[in-house]
Every structure is written in C-alpha cells, then in structure tokens.
Motif scaffolding. Structure first.
Motif, PDB file in Angstrom:
ATOM      1  N   MET A   1       0.847  -1.190   0.000  1.00  0.00           N
ATOM      2  CA  MET A   1       0.000   0.000   0.000  1.00  0.00           C
ATOM      3  C   MET A   1       0.881   1.237   0.000  1.00  0.00           C
ATOM      4  O   MET A   1       1.800   1.345   0.797  1.00  0.00           O
ATOM      5  CB  MET A   1      -0.901   0.000   1.233  1.00  0.00           C
ATOM      6  N   ASP A   2       0.593   2.187  -0.913  1.00  0.00           N
ATOM      7  CA  ASP A   2       1.407   3.383  -0.976  1.00  0.00           C
ATOM      8  C   ASP A   2       0.579   4.640  -0.760  1.00  0.00           C
ATOM      9  O   ASP A   2       0.890   5.701  -1.254  1.00  0.00           O
ATOM     10  CB  ASP A   2       2.153   3.474  -2.309  1.00  0.00           C
ATOM     11  N   PHE A   3      -0.527   4.492  -0.010  1.00  0.00           N
ATOM     12  CA  PHE A   3      -1.351   5.654   0.295  1.00  0.00           C
ATOM     13  C   PHE A   3      -1.759   5.629   1.758  1.00  0.00           C
ATOM     14  O   PHE A   3      -2.220   4.619   2.281  1.00  0.00           O
ATOM     15  CB  PHE A   3      -2.605   5.694  -0.571  1.00  0.00           C
ATOM     16  N   LEU A   4      -1.597   6.757   2.433  1.00  0.00           N
ATOM     17  CA  LEU A   4      -2.048   6.920   3.807  1.00  0.00           C
ATOM     18  C   LEU A   4      -2.698   8.288   3.948  1.00  0.00           C
ATOM     19  O   LEU A   4      -2.266   9.260   3.318  1.00  0.00           O
ATOM     20  CB  LEU A   4      -0.871   6.807   4.784  1.00  0.00           C
ATOM     21  N   PHE A   5      -3.729   8.391   4.792  1.00  0.00           N
ATOM     22  CA  PHE A   5      -4.349   9.675   5.066  1.00  0.00           C
ATOM     23  C   PHE A   5      -3.455  10.490   5.994  1.00  0.00           C
ATOM     24  O   PHE A   5      -2.832   9.946   6.905  1.00  0.00           O
ATOM     25  CB  PHE A   5      -5.720   9.487   5.712  1.00  0.00           C
TER      26      PHE A   5
ATOM     27  N   GLU B   1      -3.280  10.107  -7.249  1.00  0.00           N
ATOM     28  CA  GLU B   1      -2.540  10.349  -8.483  1.00  0.00           C
ATOM     29  C   GLU B   1      -3.053  11.598  -9.184  1.00  0.00           C
ATOM     30  O   GLU B   1      -2.279  12.380  -9.739  1.00  0.00           O
ATOM     31  CB  GLU B   1      -2.666   9.138  -9.414  1.00  0.00           C
ATOM     32  N   PHE B   2      -4.361  11.776  -9.153  1.00  0.00           N
ATOM     33  CA  PHE B   2      -4.959  12.964  -9.764  1.00  0.00           C
ATOM     34  C   PHE B   2      -4.466  14.230  -9.053  1.00  0.00           C
ATOM     35  O   PHE B   2      -4.149  15.235  -9.695  1.00  0.00           O
ATOM     36  CB  PHE B   2      -6.481  12.878  -9.684  1.00  0.00           C
ATOM     37  N   ASN B   3      -4.396  14.171  -7.734  1.00  0.00           N
ATOM     38  CA  ASN B   3      -3.897  15.330  -6.971  1.00  0.00           C
ATOM     39  C   ASN B   3      -2.452  15.644  -7.322  1.00  0.00           C
ATOM     40  O   ASN B   3      -2.060  16.808  -7.433  1.00  0.00           O
ATOM     41  CB  ASN B   3      -4.011  15.055  -5.465  1.00  0.00           C
TER      42      ASN B   3
END
Length: 382
Positions: free
Chosen positions: A1-5, A298-300
């Motif tokens: 996982m490469d996303f964290l809040f 990714e969009f951000n």
C-alpha cells in the motif's frame, strides 16, 4: 500500500462525521427516505454548503476549503456511511465541478462553482444516446452556431441520465462539426434545464433511482455556456471520465451493501466457512477502497488520472458490488431480503433494492467490457 491519510485529512473526516450525525441532518435524512424511493437530498446538501463542506476541494473564492480531491472523496464516503444519498453530490461537485475547475474560463468558474459549492444548484450528465449508449464518438445530438447572435441552438435526445429531475443544469455533449475523426467535432455545454425546448421524462428502471430521457428541441444557449473550446469536447470529456471512473461511487455502494449484510449476519453466522467468505469480501472492500484513493491521489499529484489505473478501479469496484449483493442474497434468501425488522433498510436501503441496482453499476461510466479493453490496451503487452 502506498497511500495513507494525513492527520489533517483524518481531522477533516471527524468534522464531517460530526456534522452528518447531528440531529438536524439525521432527521432530514429520515424524512427524505420516507418521502420517496428516489430520494431528494438537496436540503442536506445546503446545510453542508453553509459549512463550506460540500465542495472542499474548490478554492475558497468559489465556496470551497482549498483542499484536495482526497477530502472530497472522504465526504462522499462518510455521506454513504451515514445513509445520506450521495449520487447527486458526486455528479454535481465531484464530476461536473471538477470539469469546470479544469476546463472552464475564469468567468464560468465564478458563475457556476459558488452555486454548486453552497448547494443552491445541482447538475447532471447528459452524454448517452438511444442508438449509441456510451459510445461518445458516435453522438448524433447537434449544436448549431448562430454566429451573428452569439448563441447555439441544440437539438438531440439524451437517455439514462440520473437525478435529472432535481438538477438545475445538464452538462451535455453534442456534435458541433463533422471532422475526419469521430472524436473531433464534439463540444460540451452547461444547459439550464428550465430552458425553453427542454423536455424531461422518466424512463422505467429496475433501480429505485430513476433514469431520465431529455429531449432538446432547438434549445438556445449563449456561447458562454460552452465548457472548453469548440470541437475540442473530447479532451474535456476525458477529464470528466477520469474523475467518474475513480471507483469511488461504486466502492461506497459496495461498502454500504456489505454493512447491511454483515450487520445482520454477524450474530447469526451458521458456519465457519460463511465467516471466512464474509472476511474475504471485507478484504476485497479494503483493496477497493485503497485502490480508489490511490487513483484520486494520483490525480492530486499529476493533475490527471492514469487511465488504465482508473479502469482497473472502476472495474474492480463495480464487479465487487455485484458480488457483495449476490452473497447477501445467498445468505439471507429471497424472502428474508424482502423483509426488514431491524431498521437497517431505513438507513442503508434493502438487499432486494440492491439486487436490482447492482448490475447497472457494471454499465454506467463505461461497461466492464470497455474497462477490460482499456486495461488490455494500456497495461498488457506481448
């Protein structure tokens, strides 16, 4: 996982949850659910708009909070978790609002975005046509340029749009010229749906949420209603589809329906194998959630969505939603799904309703076959 809040994003989530669970909003939620199966959540949206929470990724000058699409997605997720209909909001703020942010002129942003951000106006998408469905390259609706008057006259028929009956604008794709490539010569307009020449009719549907036909018979709009450049609508549409295909709208439905199943079954699971199956579905939901947020992140970062990644996310989430519902019917049985003695239907809907709606998720915003074609072209190499 490469996303964290981030910490700030988690704080934003807590703020949203607190507001959505206030007595005022929950009472309005109960009222709109009882009033109509095809719920009208605009009163709740206006409350969110007053707090600046309805379009958090909009710039503050247009009624937002200068945040990102991550916060906008968090809002959609928590609206669904709280039993608040999110479809109109996704169309208005998350999809059409971001098309305007990315492709509109400054004066257009000043006109449309504050209205969308405060909940006073809402919008729907008018792309599909009777003969061609989602094949936008074959659109037959036309807009004729009245050059001397600075206006366009629009003729055409659009079908299968959602929330049209409670929308103020329709973002419509039409042909403005005949080019060598079918993808050229398309243009987008924001059309006020109360305009003379607009006729809206309900299309019978299996889902509780109705679909609509819109006939445009010589509808006159001025040239400031065009979003993007004339004949360059395909590039704008691609930006819209990128946001539409993040998988978010499909994941939140799958999650809502899983909660409906799991809450009912957790105290009455007959076998260990059933518990394992439900656990597998929960893991798949986690994967879908993080894939959705990866696409949005990714969009951000890049200002655009990886087309193949968004196709994977949309495919995975929409097919998972169907899998969740089918498992619920397998566990509960048809008769049990038609009854509700626990109060969950009032919050999340019913499994019977979900069974009718779920297959349509594999068609909207591009069929599963179209997503597979995109994935094969962009991800698979010989």
């Amino acid at each position: 996982m490469d996303f964290l809040f981030t910490k700030e994003q988690e704080e934003f989530r807590e703020k949203v949850i607190a507001l959505l669970n206030t007595a005022e909003i929950q009472e309005k939620r109960k009222m709109i659910k009882k009033a109509n199966l095809d719920s009208d959540p605009r009163e709740i949206y206006r409350i969110l708009g007053e707090q600046g929470l309805l379009a958090p990724n909009f710039p503050s000058e247009f009624g937002g909070l200068n945040k990102t699409l991550i916060e906008a997605a968090i809002l959609v997720e928590e609206m669904s978790n709280s039993g608040i209909p999110e479809a109109l909001h996704v169309l208005t703020s998350l999809i059409i609002g971001n098309v305007i942010l990315l492709s509109a002129t400054k004066s257009q942003k000043e006109k449309y975005l504050p209205q969308l951000a405060d909940g006073s106006k809402n919008a729907c998408i008018l792309y599909s046509e009777p003969k061609h469905g989602s094949d936008l390259s074959s659109l037959e609706s036309r807009a004729y340029n009245n050059e001397d008057l600075g206006t366009y006259s629009i003729f055409g028929r659009k079908v299968y749009s959602m929330k049209t009956h409670i929308s103020d604008y329709g973002l419509i794709a039409v042909r403005t010229s005949e080019k060598q490539s079918k993808y050229d010569g398309l243009s987008l307009f924001m059309v006020p749906l109360n305009s003379e020449g607009v006729t809206i009719s309900e299309i019978p549907s299996l889902s509780d949420e109705s679909l609509y036909e819109v006939i445009l018979d010589g509808v006159v709009v001025d040239n400031t209603c065009m979003i993007g450049k004339e004949n360059d609508g395909w590039s704008v549409i691609n930006k819209a589809l990128s946001v539409e295909r993040t998988g978010l709208d499909y994941f939140v439905r799958a999650k809502r329906w899983f909660d409906l199943i799991y809450t009912r079954e957790i105290n009455n699971i007959p076998t260990e194998s059933t518990l394992i199956e439900l656990s597998r579905l929960r893991c798949k939901l986690d994967a879908s959630r993080y894939l959705t947020y990866k696409v949005i992140n990714e969009f951000n970062r890049l200002g655009a969505v990886d087309e193949s990644l968004s196709a994977i996310s949309k495919l995975y989430a929409s097919e998972l939603a169907c899998e969740v519902v089918w498992k619920g019917h397998e566990l509960r049985g048809v008769e049990a799904c038609l009854k509700d003695n626990h109060g969950y239907s009032e919050l999340y809907g019913s499994l019977e309703s979900a069974y009718r709606e779920a297959p349509g998720l594999t068609l909207s915003a591009g069929t599963s076959e179209m997503m597979l074609e995109t994935i094969s072209k962009l991800r698979l190499t010989i």
